[in-house]
Motif scaffolding. Sequence first.
Motif: not given
Length: 240
Positions: A23-26, A32-39, A140-147
């Motif tokens: 997260c710190a290096s992105v 929005p679906n991939d906030p951890l793209e660099s990792f 049951w409606g739980v969001g997928k969260g980050a890819y």
Amino acid sequence: MRKNNKKLGLIIVIAVILISSGCASVPGPKDPNDPLESFNRAMYSFNDGLDRAILKPVSRGYNYILPAPVNKGVTNFFGNINDVVVIFNDLLQFKFSQAAHDTARVFFNTTIGLLGVLDVSSGMDLPKHNEDFGQTLGYWGVGKGAYVVWPFFGPSTIRDTGGDIVDYFVDPINRVHPHEDRYWLMALETVDKRADLLSASKILEEAALDPYLFLRDAYLQRRNSLIHDGNLPKVHYTEE
């Protein structure tokens, strides 16, 4: 069991540390679906290198050595075991009719089909379904969260990662003793799955300009389709 729990806990702690550093290096704007793209790209490159060096050559040898009927029988065997996980999630999603259907499938494949080596159920109008705890959470409606792309395990989301942990404890293979037999079964299942995907990975390498983006979008679309059983909700667009 305690040793397994400690190992699983260690994996989770390492994963959290890796995500935090990612997260710190992105740089720049994030999907929005991939906030951890660099990792994720780093993990994708790691997994791809491991696949090219070890898993793909082993899988090619596996396909070369095993006759097609034997190869298919191995796939059917593990598919029959996986149906236990499917039934568990059928019930959690209140799909009782499908649960009965899948229970009958396991019964006939385990008995007449020689422990699932022969898929006799599909010929009895009992086709295989695909359900897991990640889908149950989505149902049951739980969001997928980050890819997220995990080392060794590949594409997932935060929701699906939690689902995989639950399914791990439901999977009958994890009840096999001694441990050495369990690990051999896991290794065989991994190689068998990779061998079945050799043609698909060739298409990915040849057709995709950016294999990482292609795999990410394909994964997210497939998971969304599975959660809705193929009946995706209609998207309504409004003019601004």
